[in-house]
Design an enzyme around this catalytic site. Structure first.
Site: not given
Ligand code: IMP
Ligand code: MG
Length: 182
Positions: A50, A106, A109, A114, A165, A171
């Site tokens: 990403g 990228d 969320d 992370l 993606d 992408r």
């Molecule tokens: P989290 O912070 O562990 O929930 O996950 C983050 C990952 O979820 C990112 O690196 C993305 O790959 C994916 N992700 C979360 N939100 C989105 C979005 O709105 N579009 C695309 N990928 C997303």
């Molecule tokens: Mg990602």
């Protein structure tokens, strides 16, 4: 619009190419300034896939000697989000011990990915670890993550493009768009 159109399914542009370009320049200048007097080597890490476009553009704006390195992680859910496991699919080539590490992501969320990546890197005893994310979705945060550099704070919408993606596509779209109905 047909399914063969690369913008098929995108309902609106959230952040344009111009806005991204401007913000990437600002972040690069800020990072350059923050690291310019640090003695230890700088290693800038791209979390694949990403971050690839953001990473490439940002690194050109960090006007300092640095090493570029790449890592792929994947998350496996077992039904309980909080116990989600993060596995290293492709590890770094560089030894980060004693180095200044800057991780480029990228989007943050829930923060779970992370949080675990930073913990894994921390065990390798770097001098410092900082985090730069293009997008920050604060609304969904489940665990606290210390982020030093944020490109844009966004609402809780599913976004695509500029590296992000949906089922591995979109992408290459050069802006950040919001996904619509299919
Ligand atoms: P989290 O912070 O562990 O929930 O996950 C983050 C990952 O979820 C990112 O690196 C993305 O790959 C994916 N992700 C979360 N939100 C989105 C979005 O709105 N579009 C695309 N990928 C997303
Ligand atoms: Mg990602």
């Amino acid at each position: 619009m047909s399914k063969k159109d690369w913008e098929y399914g995108i309902k609106k542009i959230l952040i344009s190419e111009e806005e991204i370009k401007k913000r990437v320049k600002e972040l690069g200048a800020q990072i350059t300034n923050d690291y310019k007097d640090k003695e230890e080597d700088l290693i800038v890490i791209c979390l694949l896939k990403g971050s690839i476009l953001f990473y490439a553009d940002l690194c050109k704006e960090i006007k300092l000697p640095m090493k570029m390195d790449f890592m792929t992680v994947s998350s496996y859910g077992n039904g309980f989000e909080t116990s989600r496991e993060v596995k290293i699919v492709k590890d770094l080539d560089e030894n980060i011990m004693g180095k200044n590490v800057l991780v480029i992501e990228d989007i943050i969320d829930s923060g779970l990915t992370l949080k675990r990546v930073l913990k894994m890197l921390g065990h390798r005893e770097p001098k410092s670890v900082s985090l730069c994310t293009l997008l920050n979705k604060e609304a969904n945060r489940e665990v606290e993550v210390d982020v030093q550099y944020i490109g844009f704070n966004i609402e809780d919408e599913f976004v695509l493009g500029y590296g992000l993606d949906f089922k591995q596509e979109y992408r290459n779209v050069p802006y950040i768009g919001v996904m619509g109905e299919f």
